[in-house]
Structures are given as C-alpha cells and as structure tokens.
Design an enzyme around this catalytic site. Structure first.
Site, short mmCIF file in Angstrom:
data_model
loop_
_atom_site.label_atom_id
_atom_site.label_comp_id
_atom_site.label_asym_id
_atom_site.label_seq_id
_atom_site.Cartn_x
_atom_site.Cartn_y
_atom_site.Cartn_z
N ASN A 13 0.51 -8.26 -0.85
CA ASN A 13 -0.11 -8.93 0.45
C ASN A 13 -1.43 -8.20 0.33
O ASN A 13 -1.73 -7.26 0.53
CB ASN A 13 0.40 -8.40 1.83
CG ASN A 13 -0.14 -8.52 3.04
OD1 ASN A 13 -1.16 -9.39 2.98
ND2 ASN A 13 0.17 -7.95 4.16
N LYS B 100 -3.95 -8.94 2.32
CA LYS B 100 -4.57 -8.79 3.79
C LYS B 100 -6.11 -9.52 3.77
O LYS B 100 -6.27 -10.39 2.99
CB LYS B 100 -4.47 -7.27 4.01
CG LYS B 100 -3.17 -6.82 3.97
CD LYS B 100 -3.06 -5.20 4.63
CE LYS B 100 -1.86 -4.74 4.22
NZ LYS B 100 -1.45 -3.61 5.09
N HIS C 278 4.54 -10.00 10.36
CA HIS C 278 3.90 -8.71 10.02
C HIS C 278 3.59 -7.77 10.69
O HIS C 278 3.06 -8.28 11.86
CB HIS C 278 2.85 -8.96 8.94
CG HIS C 278 2.10 -7.96 8.03
ND1 HIS C 278 1.42 -6.83 8.55
CD2 HIS C 278 2.64 -7.53 6.72
CE1 HIS C 278 1.33 -6.00 7.57
NE2 HIS C 278 1.78 -6.19 6.66
N GLU D 25 0.89 -6.13 11.36
CA GLU D 25 -0.38 -6.00 11.62
C GLU D 25 -0.51 -7.15 12.77
O GLU D 25 -1.40 -7.38 13.72
CB GLU D 25 -1.51 -6.30 10.72
CG GLU D 25 -1.53 -4.90 10.17
CD GLU D 25 -1.63 -4.77 8.52
OE1 GLU D 25 -2.20 -5.84 7.91
OE2 GLU D 25 -1.26 -3.96 7.94
N GLU E 97 9.70 -3.08 7.06
CA GLU E 97 8.29 -2.32 6.96
C GLU E 97 8.16 -1.39 8.01
O GLU E 97 7.58 -1.95 9.01
CB GLU E 97 7.13 -3.39 6.65
CG GLU E 97 7.21 -4.38 5.70
CD GLU E 97 5.93 -4.86 5.18
OE1 GLU E 97 5.59 -4.62 4.20
OE2 GLU E 97 5.48 -5.63 6.18
N GLY F 88 0.08 1.12 4.98
CA GLY F 88 -1.46 1.50 4.86
C GLY F 88 -1.72 3.14 5.36
O GLY F 88 -2.92 3.37 5.29
N SER G 193 3.37 1.65 1.87
CA SER G 193 2.76 2.56 1.03
C SER G 193 3.75 2.58 -0.14
O SER G 193 3.84 3.71 -0.95
CB SER G 193 2.60 3.99 1.58
OG SER G 193 1.78 3.61 2.70
#
Ligand code: PEP
Length: 258
Positions: A11, A13, A100, A102, A172, A178, A218
């Site tokens: 990904n 991003k 996701h 985010e 996730e 991140g 991560s």
C-alpha cells in the site's frame, strides 16, 4: 503444506510521484519475478499512477496485480472527486482496499459506507481487501474481538457465500499502522483465529478455511517470517516498507517460503 496461497500487498498510500512510482513498479517486478508461483502479489499505487504502473507491468508481463486504495460505491454521477469501480478496473486494477484504518479514522468512513464499497467492488468483478482493526484504547479496554467482529459483520453484510471468493480480510491493528509497533505473532494469530471463527459462523467452515486473512501493521523484513509462519496469517498488507523495493522483496519472499 499451507492450502491458502499467501497474498502480499504493497500500500503506497499518498506517496511517490510519476518518476518514483515508475521506478518502484520496475523494482518490484525485478525483485519478485522468481516467487510468483508461491505468493500472490499486488501493489496499490496512488490513483493518478495506476495507468503508469499498469503499463509497466503489462510491458514486463508480470503476474503482480494492481489495486486501488479506494473507490466510491456509486457507478457514476455527480460525485465530484470520486472514482468508480469501473474506472479503476479500466486502469488495470484487479483489487481494491476498503475500510483501511486511515479512511475509517482520518477520513471518517462508517462501517455502512465501507459495506456499500465492498459490495460495489465485488459487483464490479474485482477482489476486495477488507481492512479491519482496533485502536489502542479499544485493545486496552479488552474490546479487540468485539471491534473486529463488528467491522466484519457490517463490512460483509449482504455478501454471499460465493462472493467470499473475492474477499481478502486484512487485520490491521490501528496502533501498529505506521507506528513501528507490531503486534506480536501470538497477538496477531489470536485475532486471526478469532476472525476465521467468525467467518465460519457467518458462512461455513469451508469458506473460513479458504478465506485469506492477512496481517498489516509495521511489517518489516525482520518480523515478516515470524508473523507469516502463524497458521492463520496468510500474508500481509505492507505500508511503509512497500516503498523500499528491497524490503518489499524480502517480505514477499518470507511469505513465499511459508
Ligand atoms: C498499511 O498501510 O496498511 C500499513 C500496514 O502500513 P505500515 O506497514 O506502514 O504500518
């Protein structure tokens, strides 16, 4: 031997530009050419570079797939700034992310909107990577399973048994994305097992045994093998490390050797 073919997605991003997206795409082809029989690979570039990456992959005849990071659930119309499933399909995408963290926590997407996207992605003939995961507060309050179960129950509402062939679930944990913090292989395995149990309850044991549940948060070359060796972890969704060809290649190889 593991029956489920591992899946590793990169990904990207909101990173790269025209030049770096092209060189990353070429690098992924070179780094991963020898492992396609053992692992399914995909990259999720920013939307403006989908066609560029698609044409590089086509010219190199690679089996690495291309995915979109987001779509809107409506087929067309007055939705300024949005992108439909048919549009990303036209750009060469076979996969799309939905849910996701985010998009849930930065953009504010609800479980219901995510479900509409999941259904639109499958109806458009693409594979949906449905991402779920709890925040740190929710984990510390003992709500990990409850949160993931709610996101999956609503995310998969009205998704039939046969359509589950077009679903990959990505667990996730929000606190690991991140942040450099990774769930331990034992923590991740426990949640993956519980998610597989829920899929058996919602569908059948056969569907649960077939669905791929990948881990994201991560993942790095140094922790990939221990995560992927867990019985219910079928690969990974990779953010930061997917921007470095060497790291992404090593992570993909770790999945291929499980
Ligand atoms: C992700 O974006 O899905 C992700 C897991 O990011 P990172 O690997 O950087 O934690």
């Amino acid at each position: 031997m593991r029956e489920r073919r591992p899946f590793v997605g990169g990904n990207w991003k909101m990173n790269t530009n025209a030049e770096s997206a092209s060189s990353l795409a070429r690098g992924v082809v070179d780094a991963c050419e020898s492992i396609h029989s053992a692992v399914e690979l995909a990259v999720f570039p920013p939307a403006p570079y989908l066609l560029t990456v698609s044409s590089i992959f086509r010219s190199r005849s690679t089996s690495t797939k291309i995915g979109a990071q987001n779509v809107f659930h409506q087929p067309d119309g007055a939705y300024t700034g949005e992108i439909s499933v048919a549009m990303v399909s036209d750009c060469g995408c076979s996969h799309v992310l939905a849910g996701h963290s985010e998009r849930r926590h930065v953009i504010g997407e609800s479980d219901e909107l995510i479900n509409a996207k999941v259904r639109a992605i499958i109806a458009g003939g693409l594979t949906c990577v449905l991402c779920v995961g709890e925040t740190l507060d929710q984990r510390e309050a003992g709500q990990t399973d409850e949160v993931n179960q709610r996101q999956i129950r609503t995310g998969l509402a009205d998704v039939g048994q046969r359509e589950m062939e077009h679903i990959i679930i990505a667990y996730e944990p929000v606190w690991a994305i991140g942040t450099g913090k990774t769930a331990t292989p034992e923590q991740a395995q426990a949640t993956h097992k519980s998610i597989r149990g829920l899929i058996a309850e919602l569908y059948t044991q056969e569907v649960a045994d077939r669905v791929r549940i990948i881990y994201g948060g991560s993942v790095k070359p140094s922790n990939a093998a221990s995560l992927f060796s867990q019985p219910d972890i079928d690969g990974g969704l990779i953010g930061g490390a997917s921007l470095k060809v060497e790291d992404f290649g090593l992570i993909a190889k770790a999945a291929a050797s499980e």
